[in-house]
Motif scaffolding. Structure first.
Motif, PDB file in Angstrom:
ATOM      1  N   GLN A  17      17.135  55.758  18.320  1.00 15.66           N
ATOM      2  CA  GLN A  17      17.816  56.790  18.711  1.00 15.66           C
ATOM      3  C   GLN A  17      19.272  56.391  19.263  1.00 15.66           C
ATOM      4  OE1 GLN A  17      15.884  59.211  21.963  1.00 15.66           O
ATOM      5  NE2 GLN A  17      16.805  61.124  21.282  1.00 15.66           N
ATOM      6  N   ARG A  18      19.236  55.498  20.227  1.00 18.36           N
ATOM      7  CA  ARG A  18      20.526  55.405  20.580  1.00 18.36           C
ATOM      8  C   ARG A  18      21.576  54.840  19.792  1.00 18.36           C
ATOM      9  NH1 ARG A  18      22.005  52.695  26.753  1.00 18.36           N
ATOM     10  NH2 ARG A  18      24.245  53.237  26.626  1.00 18.36           N
ATOM     11  N   ALA A  19      21.022  54.112  18.838  1.00 13.85           N
ATOM     12  CA  ALA A  19      21.763  53.624  17.710  1.00 13.85           C
ATOM     13  C   ALA A  19      22.247  54.656  16.836  1.00 13.85           C
ATOM     14  CB  ALA A  19      21.142  52.279  16.766  1.00 13.85           C
ATOM     15  N   ALA A  20      21.147  55.641  16.637  1.00 17.31           N
ATOM     16  CA  ALA A  20      21.540  56.786  15.690  1.00 17.31           C
ATOM     17  C   ALA A  20      22.856  57.557  16.396  1.00 17.31           C
ATOM     18  CB  ALA A  20      20.481  57.560  15.393  1.00 17.31           C
ATOM     19  N   PHE A  21      22.622  58.011  17.688  1.00 17.17           N
ATOM     20  CA  PHE A  21      23.640  58.553  18.341  1.00 17.17           C
ATOM     21  C   PHE A  21      24.972  57.822  18.241  1.00 17.17           C
ATOM     22  CE2 PHE A  21      26.123  58.889  22.444  1.00 17.17           C
ATOM     23  CZ  PHE A  21      26.430  60.235  22.462  1.00 17.17           C
ATOM     24  N   GLY A  22      24.982  56.415  18.273  1.00 12.77           N
ATOM     25  CA  GLY A  22      26.321  55.854  18.071  1.00 12.77           C
ATOM     26  C   GLY A  22      27.203  56.062  16.879  1.00 12.77           C
ATOM     27  N   TYR A  23      26.386  56.556  15.961  1.00 10.98           N
ATOM     28  CA  TYR A  23      27.270  57.141  14.628  1.00 10.98           C
ATOM     29  C   TYR A  23      28.184  58.058  14.874  1.00 10.98           C
ATOM     30  CZ  TYR A  23      28.146  59.091  10.116  1.00 10.98           C
ATOM     31  OH  TYR A  23      28.698  59.605   9.214  1.00 10.98           O
ATOM     32  N   PHE A  24      27.659  59.283  15.704  1.00 10.65           N
ATOM     33  CA  PHE A  24      28.568  60.248  16.187  1.00 10.65           C
ATOM     34  C   PHE A  24      29.872  60.031  16.866  1.00 10.65           C
ATOM     35  CE2 PHE A  24      24.048  62.036  15.672  1.00 10.65           C
ATOM     36  CZ  PHE A  24      24.382  62.549  14.441  1.00 10.65           C
ATOM     37  N   VAL A  25      29.683  58.971  17.726  1.00 16.93           N
ATOM     38  CA  VAL A  25      30.765  58.569  18.577  1.00 16.93           C
ATOM     39  C   VAL A  25      31.571  57.747  17.740  1.00 16.93           C
ATOM     40  CG1 VAL A  25      31.103  56.915  20.707  1.00 16.93           C
ATOM     41  CG2 VAL A  25      29.311  58.310  20.638  1.00 16.93           C
ATOM     42  N   GLN A  26      31.241  56.704  16.921  1.00 15.79           N
ATOM     43  CA  GLN A  26      31.957  55.829  16.197  1.00 15.79           C
ATOM     44  C   GLN A  26      32.705  56.514  15.200  1.00 15.79           C
ATOM     45  OE1 GLN A  26      29.225  52.644  15.281  1.00 15.79           O
ATOM     46  NE2 GLN A  26      28.623  52.480  17.192  1.00 15.79           N
ATOM     47  N   ASN A  27      32.371  57.539  14.665  1.00 16.28           N
ATOM     48  CA  ASN A  27      32.702  58.397  13.392  1.00 16.28           C
ATOM     49  C   ASN A  27      33.185  59.866  13.748  1.00 16.28           C
ATOM     50  OD1 ASN A  27      32.037  56.305  11.065  1.00 16.28           O
ATOM     51  ND2 ASN A  27      30.246  56.649  12.317  1.00 16.28           N
ATOM     52  N   MET A  28      33.782  59.941  14.837  1.00 18.96           N
ATOM     53  CA  MET A  28      34.394  61.286  15.083  1.00 18.96           C
ATOM     54  C   MET A  28      35.851  60.951  15.339  1.00 18.96           C
ATOM     55  SD  MET A  28      34.015  63.583  18.691  1.00 18.96           S
ATOM     56  CE  MET A  28      35.563  63.010  19.054  1.00 18.96           C
ATOM     57  N   ASN A  29      36.632  62.139  14.836  1.00 20.45           N
ATOM     58  CA  ASN A  29      38.081  62.225  14.984  1.00 20.45           C
ATOM     59  C   ASN A  29      38.138  62.965  16.599  1.00 20.45           C
ATOM     60  OD1 ASN A  29      40.629  62.842  15.249  1.00 20.45           O
ATOM     61  ND2 ASN A  29      40.912  63.675  13.259  1.00 20.45           N
ATOM     62  N   PRO A  30      38.498  62.186  17.600  1.00 22.35           N
ATOM     63  CA  PRO A  30      38.626  62.746  18.878  1.00 22.35           C
ATOM     64  C   PRO A  30      39.823  64.020  18.863  1.00 22.35           C
ATOM     65  CG  PRO A  30      39.766  60.635  18.676  1.00 22.35           C
ATOM     66  CD  PRO A  30      39.060  60.753  17.633  1.00 22.35           C
TER      67      PRO A  30
END
Length: 439
Positions: A17-30
């Protein structure tokens, strides 16, 4: 993989689950809060993936994976972008009538790929918007703005327009040609779409629209299971990611003396039986290696050849028992079934990860694999990169299994409760109070 195989179920789920969450952090335009459809280079934004991201931030705060202030700012960036986006409906706009084009440029937010104005993907985005608004309830200027923006964005959507005077909601609209020629008919992931369209205080669909949709359902008996048919697993998961459908029934399900949650449980059993029988004799299939759903896949498509015979389908919605099926399986579709059959899902996940450890990159599941299509090194074909929809359903269904936290948030949302009741749902948590049921 050796480490993962020794973990307890809870520790394994926490890692995934934590690895899946990391997708959104890493692939978001801030700058605008938009999230890429895939991790591949130059990927556009999928508005549905933004909805999954917005739903993930509250959970990440609760689990200590993200600071609350950071989560608020990421959410506000997205909501402010959609508020200010071009709603003219032009070919390069972001949306029209409160809906949004399926795919957007991650920097400008303009429509890309001549994609359709997507009713279902807008609904998945709004489900995330409303989830965020139910969590960020502090009496602070930022969180107050977030709630106001959520209400504004939801209430701006003209769901009635999306009927186009028809019986059901249309699937999409394009500025070049108008509404697509098909509506949301046949059982699908669209429960959340119809619920949000019915719950709107501004532009709700007409009351008989939901009944017109359920009238197109296909009820079957498959492998000794009476079952509301849909072939791909994601259909049985996406609405459940946000809405707790356990024990509540609409008119269709009251007549069948079951509910949509139980139907999804049957979908897991049918998938397992299909891969155990393995009618096409694909490599790897058995009762603990299943997961036919919408996912990436190998392809033998020939450029510029129309309607050629194909054995491999690329990105497609694979399903059972009628296909298409080319030997491609989605591990995220297995894990997305966790609330429906925890023991069976964990058994299958451990089997898949042991046999095909290349499924994981930094604990994050690939979109799909195909043991019948080998790479040059003799290993099974594995999808490159990661897909946001896969990570979203993995993240949310793990959370619904672990804590039911997302279900608790959304069951407190008046728009969702109103929409469910407008669709004729009764019983369960809806019986215990409005809005919010047991909460």
């Amino acid at each position: 993989m050796t480490q993962l195989s020794t973990l307890t179920d809870e520790a394994l789920l926490d890692r995934l689950q934590r690895a899946a969450f990391g997708y959104f952090v890493q692939n978001m335009n801030p700058c605008n809060g938009l999230v890429a459809d895939t991790s591949r280079d130059n990927s556009p934004v999928s508005i549905a993936v933004v909805g999954f991201a917005l739903s993930s931030y509250p959970v990440a705060v609760e689990r200590g994976w993200m600071e609350r202030a950071d989560a608020v700012q990421r959410s506000l960036a997205a909501l402010r972008f959609f508020r200010d986006s071009d709603q003219s409906g032009s070919p390069t706009a972001t949306g029209f009538k409160g809906f949004y084009y399926h795919f957007l440029d991650i920097h400008t937010g303009a429509r890309v790929w001549q994609s359709e104005l997507s009713m279902i993907d807008t609904a998945l985005l709004m489900a995330g918007v409303l989830t965020a608004s139910m969590y960020f309830t502090a009496d602070t200027p930022d969180e107050a703005e977030l709630r106001e923006l959520a209400d504004f964005l939801y209430q701006r959507i003209d769901w009635r327009w999306a009927q186009d005077d028809g019986d059901t909601i249309k699937q999409g609209w394009k500025p070049e040609s108008g509404f697509l020629h098909y509506g949301w008919e046949g059982y699908s992931e669209a429960i959340v779409l119809y619920v949000l369209a019915l719950g709107s205080p501004t532009y709700p669909i007409m009351g008989d629209c939901y009944a017109a949709w359920t009238a197109t359902y296909q009820w079957e008996n498959l492998y000794d299971h009476d079952y509301l048919y849909a072939g791909p697993l994601f259909v049985h998961q996406f609405s459940h990611a946000w809405i707790d459908l356990r024990g509540i029934r609409d008119s269709f399900m009251r007549e069948k003396d079951t509910d949509y949650f139980e139907n999804s449980c049957n979908a897991v059993s049918i998938q397992r039986r299909y891969t155990q029988l393995n009618p096409h004799e694909f490599a790897g299939y058995d009762e603990n290696c299943w997961g036919l759903s919408a996912c990436d896949g190998p392809t033998d498509e020939q450029a510029d050849v129309f309607n050629e015979e194909r054995r491999l389908f690329g990105y497609a919605a694979r399903g059972v028992p009628y296909g298409p099926d080319d030997g491609t399986l989605s591990p995220s579709a297995v894990l997305g079934s966790l609330p429906f059959a925890p023991e069976r899902v964990l058994e299958a996940m451990r089997n898949i990860l042991t046999r095909y450890p290349q499924m994981l990159t930094d604990d994050r599941l690939s979109s799909s694999f195909n043991p019948s299509v080998g790479a040059s090194d003799g290993q099974p074909w594995v999808s490159a990169g990661h897909y946001g929809l896969d990570q979203g359903i993995v993240f949310m269904m793990i959370e619904n299994h672990r804590s039911q936290f997302i279900w608790q948030l959304t069951s407190g949302c008046r728009y969702i409760s109103d929409g469910l009741q407008g669709a004729g749902f009764e019983g369960g948590w809806l019986r215990q109070g409005h809005p919010g049921g047991a909460n």
